[in-house]
Motif scaffolding. Structure first.
Motif, mmCIF file in Angstrom:
data_model
loop_
_atom_site.group_PDB
_atom_site.id
_atom_site.type_symbol
_atom_site.label_atom_id
_atom_site.label_comp_id
_atom_site.label_asym_id
_atom_site.label_seq_id
_atom_site.Cartn_x
_atom_site.Cartn_y
_atom_site.Cartn_z
ATOM 1 N N ILE A 192 4.435 6.956 3.266
ATOM 2 C CA ILE A 192 4.326 5.493 3.331
ATOM 3 C C ILE A 192 3.143 5.105 4.217
ATOM 4 O O ILE A 192 2.337 4.243 3.855
ATOM 5 N N LYS A 196 -0.127 2.942 3.261
ATOM 6 C CA LYS A 196 -0.520 1.771 4.057
ATOM 7 C C LYS A 196 -1.995 1.860 4.447
ATOM 8 O O LYS A 196 -2.717 0.862 4.450
ATOM 9 N N LEU A 212 14.138 -1.076 -2.770
ATOM 10 C CA LEU A 212 13.541 -2.321 -2.266
ATOM 11 C C LEU A 212 13.051 -2.188 -0.832
ATOM 12 O O LEU A 212 12.181 -2.937 -0.397
ATOM 13 N N ALA A 213 13.602 -1.235 -0.095
ATOM 14 C CA ALA A 213 13.151 -1.040 1.283
ATOM 15 C C ALA A 213 11.733 -0.466 1.292
ATOM 16 O O ALA A 213 10.880 -0.894 2.065
ATOM 17 N N ILE A 214 11.478 0.482 0.412
ATOM 18 C CA ILE A 214 10.144 1.090 0.337
ATOM 19 C C ILE A 214 9.120 0.049 -0.121
ATOM 20 O O ILE A 214 8.002 -0.006 0.379
ATOM 21 N N SER A 216 9.102 -3.055 0.474
ATOM 22 C CA SER A 216 8.744 -3.970 1.556
ATOM 23 C C SER A 216 7.743 -3.360 2.526
ATOM 24 O O SER A 216 7.130 -4.056 3.321
ATOM 25 N N GLU A 217 7.567 -2.049 2.467
ATOM 26 C CA GLU A 217 6.595 -1.400 3.347
ATOM 27 C C GLU A 217 5.165 -1.589 2.836
ATOM 28 O O GLU A 217 4.213 -1.474 3.601
ATOM 29 N N ILE A 218 5.020 -1.792 1.538
ATOM 30 C CA ILE A 218 3.683 -1.779 0.943
ATOM 31 C C ILE A 218 3.306 -3.118 0.298
ATOM 32 O O ILE A 218 2.205 -3.622 0.498
ATOM 33 N N ASP A 220 2.744 -6.887 -1.318
ATOM 34 C CA ASP A 220 2.619 -8.293 -0.939
ATOM 35 C C ASP A 220 3.439 -9.156 -1.893
ATOM 36 O O ASP A 220 3.980 -10.179 -1.511
ATOM 37 N N VAL A 236 6.699 -11.215 -1.195
ATOM 38 C CA VAL A 236 7.727 -10.415 -0.542
ATOM 39 C C VAL A 236 8.663 -11.311 0.273
ATOM 40 O O VAL A 236 9.880 -11.166 0.223
ATOM 41 N N GLU A 237 8.067 -12.260 1.014
ATOM 42 C CA GLU A 237 8.871 -13.159 1.844
ATOM 43 C C GLU A 237 9.891 -13.889 0.987
ATOM 44 O O GLU A 237 11.063 -14.011 1.333
ATOM 45 N N TYR A 240 12.736 -11.542 -0.490
ATOM 46 C CA TYR A 240 13.738 -11.069 0.465
ATOM 47 C C TYR A 240 14.494 -12.206 1.146
ATOM 48 O O TYR A 240 15.675 -12.099 1.403
ATOM 49 N N PRO B 268 14.856 -3.139 4.095
ATOM 50 C CA PRO B 268 14.105 -4.197 3.431
ATOM 51 C C PRO B 268 13.796 -5.348 4.386
ATOM 52 O O PRO B 268 14.702 -6.030 4.847
ATOM 53 N N ASN B 272 7.668 -5.501 7.220
ATOM 54 C CA ASN B 272 7.360 -4.071 7.253
ATOM 55 C C ASN B 272 5.917 -3.779 6.913
ATOM 56 O O ASN B 272 5.311 -2.875 7.441
ATOM 57 N N ARG B 273 5.363 -4.557 5.965
ATOM 58 C CA ARG B 273 4.065 -4.163 5.453
ATOM 59 C C ARG B 273 2.941 -4.365 6.456
ATOM 60 O O ARG B 273 1.830 -3.904 6.249
#
Lengths: 315, 329
Positions: A192, A196, A212-214, A216-218, A220, A236-237, A240, B268, B272-273
């Motif tokens: 990840i 990034k 969905l957690a992954i 949110s790491e990448i 937009d 993303v905002e 979620y 989630p 995070n990003r």
């Protein structure tokens, strides 16, 4: 010419045993230059097929039947095969395939496998070694690993090699299909961070995953797919914090959290058979908010830059 | 303390490293993979005990040892105060009625050529319990219990006609039909879609309450572990490095390895990003494992000289055990 990628009313069907499986059914979204996009959905919702369509790698019996995929102002579906192969695939768009780390050829060294990509695309012979070194360093490996064979590498290292392969020709757009699935959490976190880093350098990543957690790491923006349809699209905002579609809401409520032991819920039933999807909304059988009108195809309702396909939001 | 249903004491399983025939003939000293090395824990009645760790940490081997699918090299496993490592075949059979297993992959663990009825009935047939009619009734009742409805339809189907979640419920029904006291669940939801995971977990919880079933839940997913578990043990290379009540271990992790695992988990969150993930460990696990001393030493950010010697699993706070020199006696 507008930079970025936009998919317009894409339809990709599989024609098997007299059945037509509508794996991607009228999907649209736009991705601006440098933005990253996540596609979420459960197994068999059509998310991988969508990725393959953009690479123009959908194989028979699958076929793109309608729609446009526009990259930097040009419809890539209208290009000839030769032109697409020569100038676009892998040079401008590349893909990290699902489970690709297990698809590395066991009898060739890593170097030979990376070299093949470069020679196939007419990369100048004298620069090949330098480019391989660069790209291996970029994914955080020691350049000496190129002399090794796949079985000598750990899962995380193999996944990095597969990512390196996608980066070889410096594409502006990379599709990553479940790049962290089947990796241990510690390795997953490292991959990840690598993604990034690539994103920071200006690369657009389209991340396809059920997690969905992954995403949110990448990402937009997120597109949520259900049974071949993109039922919600937004930042993303928004997805979620204020999910609109009942499916998205249920999906988010189903994720167990480490820090917060709230009750998680589940979605009753299973997705419809795509060979014979029900009329109207495809989430009808499992939805908690069904109305009579849901027997008809739900409209696409725009909310600023986002959209949702659901009757609940029709005025 | 309540009397535990399962007591694992000093359990050990070392697998010899297979080498060439010539080396075997010359009887060269063999190396070992210490898959399970001196593991101790208790599971109390009606509790869910989570065994967590990455692949290769030995968690599945522990499960197989507890069910005596493989023989341990040392140690004992007490089930209702009876050492199952010493049982003869007859008693072992009785034990196995009480201890069942659910496997990870519902696509591989049920026979595609048998009907659901036959799959769920097989344990009864194997133990010769009941007449044909009684067996069928029992299957239908169990299918109902795992909510595979309508039962009269599902029972006559083949596995390929079911979804992943339904298959896993068939596996659960097969484990339940003998009315076991203890079920080992090895990653029972990791192959399932997120939207139906909660359904299986809820089902397991309901059965736990209704029949007072004790679970050993094996997983790499700490979020699900927190959801379903009462106690947890974190394994690293065959050893338990930390164990205790689940909230203590996961909300206040003490071992550097547990801390690294928890940092690595994604939840989630739209923010995070913007941040990089914190990675505390030093390097990837090498192929060559160094035994002697703390197994985590090479990857640990806090490694000290003393870590070359073996740490003990000590009680650092009430019922929270850690095997690390950072927490002296």
């Amino acid at each position: 010419m507008e930079k970025g990628l936009s998919v317009e009313n894409l339809k990709a069907y599989y024609f098997a045993n007299n059945n037509v499986i509508k794996a991607v059914d009228d999907v649209s979204f736009t991705l601006n230059e440098g933005e990253s996009f996540g596609i979420a959905g459960e197994s068999a919702c059509g998310k991988s097929t969508l990725g393959l369509c953009i690479m123009r790698m959908l194989q028979s019996p699958g076929k793109i039947v309608d729609g446009k995929i526009i990259m930097n102002g040009i419809d890539i579906l209208a290009m000839s095969d030769k032109e697409f192969t020569k100038n676009t695939r892998w040079k401008r768009i590349s893909m990290i395939f699902q489970g690709a780390m297990n698809a590395l050829d066991p009898v060739y060294s890593i170097k030979d496998q990376l070299k093949e990509v470069l020679t196939q695309h007419g990369f100048p012979q004298k620069n090949i070694d330098t480019r391989i070194r660069e790209v291996i360093k970029q994914v955080g490996l020691n350049p000496s690993v190129v002399n090794r064979y796949p079985h000598e590498l750990s899962g995380g290292m193999k996944q990095r090699i597969v990512i390196a392969m996608a980066l070889l020709l410096e594409p502006e757009f990379v599709i990553a299909d479940e790049p962290t699935t089947a990796l241990d959490v510690l390795v997953q976190a490292q991959i990840i961070n690598l993604l990034k880093k690539l994103k920071k350098k200006g690369m657009s990543i389209m991340l396809i995953t059920h997690d969905l957690a992954i995403i949110s790491e990448i990402a937009d923006n997120i597109g949520v797919m259900y049974a071949g349809k993109m039922i919600e699209f937004g930042s993303v905002e928004q997805i979620y914090n204020d999910p609109k579609h009942p499916y998205t809401q249920a999906l988010i409520a189903a994720i167990p959290r480490l820090k917060d032991r709230k009750k998680i819920s589940y979605i009753k039933g299973s997705p419809p058979n795509l060979a014979n999807p029900p009329k109207g909304c495809r989430f009808y059988d499992r939805c908690l908010h069904t109305m009579d009108i849901c027997k008809h195809d739900p409209p696409l309702i725009k909310i600023k830059d986002a959209y949702v396909r659901c009757w609940l939001y029709e005025d | 303390m309540v009397n535990p249903v399962v007591k694992v004491q000093g359990l050990r399983k070392w697998f010899p490293i297979k080498r060439s025939l010539l080396e075997i003939i010359h009887a060269k000293v063999e190396g070992f993979v210490k898959a399970v090395d001196d593991v101790n824990f208790n599971i109390e009645k009606g509790n869910v005990f989570v065994l967590a760790g990455e692949s290769g940490s030995g968690k599945t081997t522990v499960a197989r040892l507890i069910l005596r699918a493989i023989e341990p090299d040392a140690g004992s496993v007490f089930f209702d105060n009876m050492d199952i490592t010493k049982l003869d075949n007859n008693d072992l059979k009785k034990f196995r009625i009480n201890a069942q297993m659910i496997h990870q992959d519902p696509y591989a663990s049920i026979d595609p050529r048998m009907r659901i009825l036959e799959i769920v009935m097989e344990p009864l047939t194997a133990y010769k319990i009941g007449s044909k009619k009684e067996k069928e009734e029992s299957v239908m009742k169990t299918l109902e219990e795992v909510r595979l409805e309508p039962v009269n339809d599902i029972a006559y189907r083949y596995p390929h006609m079911l979804s992943g979640g339904q298959r896993q419920r068939v596996a659960l029904a097969r484990a339940l039909i003998l009315k076991p006291k203890f079920i080992v669940a090895d990653e029972p939801v990791s192959m399932l879609d997120i939207s139906i995971r909660a359904e299986i977990l809820e089902l397991m919880q309901n059965l736990q309450k209704k029949h007072e079933i004790t679970y050993l839940y094996i997983t790499h997913d700490l979020s699900t572990a927190r959801y379903i578990g009462n106690d947890i043990a974190i394994m690293y290379l065959g050893k338990i490095v930390e164990k205790g009540p689940i909230d203590k271990v996961l909300l206040n992790p003490l071992h550097p390895y547990t801390q690294a695992l928890i940092d690595a988990i994604s939840e989630p969150d739209p923010n995070n990003r913007f941040v990089e993930k914190k990675i505390r460990i030093k390097n990837e696990m090498g192929k060559e494992i160094m035994y002697g001393g703390c197994n985590f030493e090479l990857r640990c950010p806090y490694a000290m000289d003393i870590c070359k010697t073996e740490p003990e699993l000590l009680e650092v706070e009430e019922s929270h055990y850690v095997s690390c020199f950072l927490y002296p006696k």
